[in-house]
Enzyme design. Structure first.
Site, mmCIF file in Angstrom:
data_model
loop_
_atom_site.group_PDB
_atom_site.id
_atom_site.type_symbol
_atom_site.label_atom_id
_atom_site.label_comp_id
_atom_site.label_asym_id
_atom_site.label_seq_id
_atom_site.Cartn_x
_atom_site.Cartn_y
_atom_site.Cartn_z
ATOM 1 N N CYS A 152 7.992 -5.667 10.643
ATOM 2 C CA CYS A 152 6.957 -4.655 10.921
ATOM 3 C C CYS A 152 5.575 -5.176 10.553
ATOM 4 O O CYS A 152 4.731 -5.407 11.415
ATOM 5 C CB CYS A 152 7.236 -3.398 10.104
ATOM 6 S SG CYS A 152 8.932 -2.872 10.228
ATOM 7 N N LYS A 167 0.346 4.163 13.881
ATOM 8 C CA LYS A 167 1.406 3.348 13.288
ATOM 9 C C LYS A 167 0.947 1.903 13.069
ATOM 10 O O LYS A 167 1.163 1.309 12.005
ATOM 11 C CB LYS A 167 2.646 3.395 14.190
ATOM 12 C CG LYS A 167 3.721 2.422 13.836
ATOM 13 C CD LYS A 167 4.274 2.680 12.442
ATOM 14 C CE LYS A 167 5.048 1.507 11.919
ATOM 15 N NZ LYS A 167 6.452 1.704 11.886
HETATM 16 N N1 SAJ Z 1 4.640 -7.164 0.032
HETATM 17 C C1 SAJ Z 1 3.826 -7.945 -0.767
HETATM 18 N N2 SAJ Z 1 3.036 -7.334 -1.690
HETATM 19 C C2 SAJ Z 1 3.024 -5.989 -1.856
HETATM 20 C C3 SAJ Z 1 3.843 -5.194 -1.023
HETATM 21 C C4 SAJ Z 1 4.644 -5.811 -0.085
HETATM 22 O O1 SAJ Z 1 3.808 -9.184 -0.661
HETATM 23 O O2 SAJ Z 1 2.294 -5.514 -2.733
HETATM 24 C C5 SAJ Z 1 5.501 -7.802 1.050
HETATM 25 C C6 SAJ Z 1 6.991 -7.554 0.844
HETATM 26 O O3 SAJ Z 1 7.546 -8.439 -0.096
HETATM 27 C C7 SAJ Z 1 7.500 -7.767 2.234
HETATM 28 C C8 SAJ Z 1 6.370 -7.266 3.120
HETATM 29 O O4 SAJ Z 1 5.217 -7.233 2.290
HETATM 30 O O5 SAJ Z 1 7.715 -9.134 2.501
HETATM 31 C C9 SAJ Z 1 6.573 -5.919 3.726
HETATM 32 O O6 SAJ Z 1 7.185 -5.026 2.799
HETATM 33 P P1 SAJ Z 1 6.772 -3.508 2.627
HETATM 34 O O7 SAJ Z 1 7.644 -2.923 1.592
HETATM 35 O O8 SAJ Z 1 5.323 -3.384 2.394
HETATM 36 O O9 SAJ Z 1 7.006 -2.859 4.049
HETATM 37 P P2 SAJ Z 1 8.231 -2.852 5.110
HETATM 38 O O10 SAJ Z 1 7.962 -3.928 6.115
HETATM 39 O O11 SAJ Z 1 9.549 -2.830 4.465
HETATM 40 O O12 SAJ Z 1 8.004 -1.405 5.771
HETATM 41 C C10 SAJ Z 1 6.740 -1.118 6.344
HETATM 42 C C11 SAJ Z 1 6.278 0.246 5.797
HETATM 43 N N3 SAJ Z 1 4.878 0.452 6.150
HETATM 44 C C12 SAJ Z 1 3.936 0.773 5.202
HETATM 45 O O13 SAJ Z 1 4.213 0.868 4.021
HETATM 46 C C13 SAJ Z 1 2.567 1.027 5.714
HETATM 47 C C14 SAJ Z 1 7.161 1.371 6.352
HETATM 48 O O14 SAJ Z 1 6.680 2.639 5.972
HETATM 49 C C15 SAJ Z 1 7.224 1.267 7.889
HETATM 50 O O15 SAJ Z 1 8.060 2.274 8.443
HETATM 51 C C16 SAJ Z 1 7.809 -0.082 8.240
HETATM 52 O O16 SAJ Z 1 6.895 -1.093 7.757
HETATM 53 C C17 SAJ Z 1 7.967 -0.175 9.736
HETATM 54 O O17 SAJ Z 1 9.100 0.018 10.221
HETATM 55 O O18 SAJ Z 1 6.971 -0.362 10.433
#
Ligand code: SAJ
Length: 421
Positions: free
Chosen positions: A271, A217
């Site tokens: 996360c 994870k």
């Molecule tokens: N972000 C960027 N650029 C991108 C993608 C995301 O700047 O290309 C930013 C988003 O705006 C946000 C942050 O990253 O601020 C996180 O967003 P996210 O959509 O990547 O992820 P979370 O935090 O909503 O959810 C993540 C997920 N993990 C992965 O995709 C590996 C989810 O599957 C997990 O269950 C979750 O963390 C968790 O609970 O750990």
């Protein structure tokens, strides 16, 4: 022991949807939370968080009598622990250390109601070694029962780690469809966990040991953090070299083996901005890229704030009849990512608040997913169209779908998401 009554400890963004999924499969579910407001709201068939489709499922589950919320744990066949695992506050130059106190409290709370044959699953994202620690905490509370960390396969209680991996905004679908990593402290612990999850999980349940499940994870989220850091670093480089970073990434991604993520105002949420520290704090000497990536992403909001200061000074130089207190700045989006209401660890909120405290003029915030700001906030919430009309400087922080992103005539725009056409 089969699983007729399931208890979920922690009814937040993961616990409540998980509880609701079991209840929707006609299992008796007892949700436990220390937050009285959450307990009351759920028992009314409503939800205290924003997550598509969840309200209907919770409403039906409560109405049909399969789901109830309480503040003190009751007897059950299985317990799933889905409480927060934040890190302890520290100075900026220190490596944050994990705060496992919520897990320890959950263990103390359920210990008195445990019975022989119970299965306890830790779902919270946790540093390596936490599941074993959890078994020790439980054993301390119940010396009359045996636990797998010292009694192995024949233990009275089974313990496993099965990290949640669902994406906020898509939780209901991903809970059912995603594969699950199951890390039992023994083989039997894993087998019983699979039996439990198969109540609603259609994805594959893949077995490993607890330490690997914990690390899996942390690795998933650290991998994403490192990749976003690469995109964010590119955005700084391109800004200096006068290149459109989004066009650049689109071009580079045409290569069959390149898949660069998107830059933004920083990385938010509870996360991805947190979990890499669980690796760095355990192995600081080895985790160099993970550590640097975290620092790159942490620095991005400061870069946006600095850009705003420079733009404000340019604006004042070109509008000599105005002083700083006449200049209206609008920040579009406060949530940590598009189309959710979650402001936790949000770089957008941090940037907007920082601008509001440094700027003597009005700072407007546009956040269609939030009804009001906390008391004492220096931000004034306004609708999108109004901000676009009255602000002098526009800072796009979140690409919410409600934002109609056509450029107005202003040249004072900082677009951190590359969507303002
Ligand atoms: N972000 C960027 N650029 C991108 C993608 C995301 O700047 O290309 C930013 C988003 O705006 C946000 C942050 O990253 O601020 C996180 O967003 P996210 O959509 O990547 O992820 P979370 O935090 O909503 O959810 C993540 C997920 N993990 C992965 O995709 C590996 C989810 O599957 C997990 O269950 C979750 O963390 C968790 O609970 O750990």
């Amino acid at each position: 022991m089969s699983f007729e009554t399931i208890s979920v400890i922690g009814l937040g963004y993961i616990g409540l949807p998980t509880a609701a999924m079991f209840a929707s499969r006609k299992k008796k579910v007892i949700g436990v939370d220390i937050n009285e407001h959450a307990v009351k709201t759920i028992n009314q068939g409503k939800i205290h968080i924003v997550e598509p489709e969840l309200d209907m499922i919770v409403h039906a589950a409560v109405k049909e009598g399969y789901l109830k919320a309480v503040s003190v744990p009751e007897k059950a066949d299985a317990f799933l622990i889905a409480v927060p695992t934040p890190f302890l506050s520290c100075n900026k130059n220190e490596v944050p250390q994990p705060d496992l106190s919520y897990i320890e409290s959950a263990c103390q709370a359920i210990a008195p109601v445990l019975r022989k044959g119970n299965l306890i699953i830790l779902e919270s994202t946790s540093p390596v070694g936490t599941t074993e620690k959890m078994a020790e905490w439980l054993a301390k509370g119940r010396p009359d029962l045996s636990f797998p960390h010292d009694s192995g396969e024949n233990a009275d209680i089974n313990v496993a780690h099965c990290p949640e991996r669902v994406l906020p905004g898509h939780v209901v679908r991903e809970l059912v469809e995603n594969d699950r990593v199951i890390g039992g402290l023994t083989q039997k612990c894993s087998e019983r966990s699979i039996e439990l999850y198969k109540t609603f999980v259609q994805g594959e349940c893949v077995v490993t040991n607890a330490r690997t499940a914990e690390m899996a994870k942390l690795t998933e989220n650290s991998s994403r953090d490192v990749q976003i850091a690469f995109a964010n670093e590119l955005s700084l480089i391109c800004d200096k070299l006068d290149i459109n970073v989004w066009e650049l990434i689109t071009l580079a991604n045409r290569h069959p083996r390149v898949n660069i993520l998107q830059p933004g105002p920083g990385v938010g949420g509870h996360c991805i901005a947190v979990d890499p520290w669980f690796i760095v704090s355990k192995t600081p000497e080895e985790a160099k890229i993970i550590h640097t990536a975290r620092k790159v992403n942490e620095n991005k909001p400061e870069w946006v704030i600095n850009k705003t200061k420079i733009m404000l000074s340019d604006y004042l130089q070109e509008n000599t009849h105005k002083t700083a207190s006449d200049v209206k700045i609008a920040c579009y989006g406060l949530a940590f990512k598009p189309d959710i209401d979650d402001l936790r660890e949000s770089p957008a909120l941090y940037i907007a608040n920082s601008i509001a405290s440094m700027h003597s003029g009005t700072v407007y915030a546009v956040e269609p997913n939030v009804k009001s700001m906390k008391d004492g906030s220096e931000l004034t919430l306004v609708p999108f169209e109004k901000a676009k009309e009255i602000a002098d400087i526009h800072i796009l922080l979140v690409d919410h779908r409600d934002f109609k992103l056509t450029k107005n005539n202003s040249k004072y725009i900082i677009d951190t998401k590359g969507v303002w056409k």
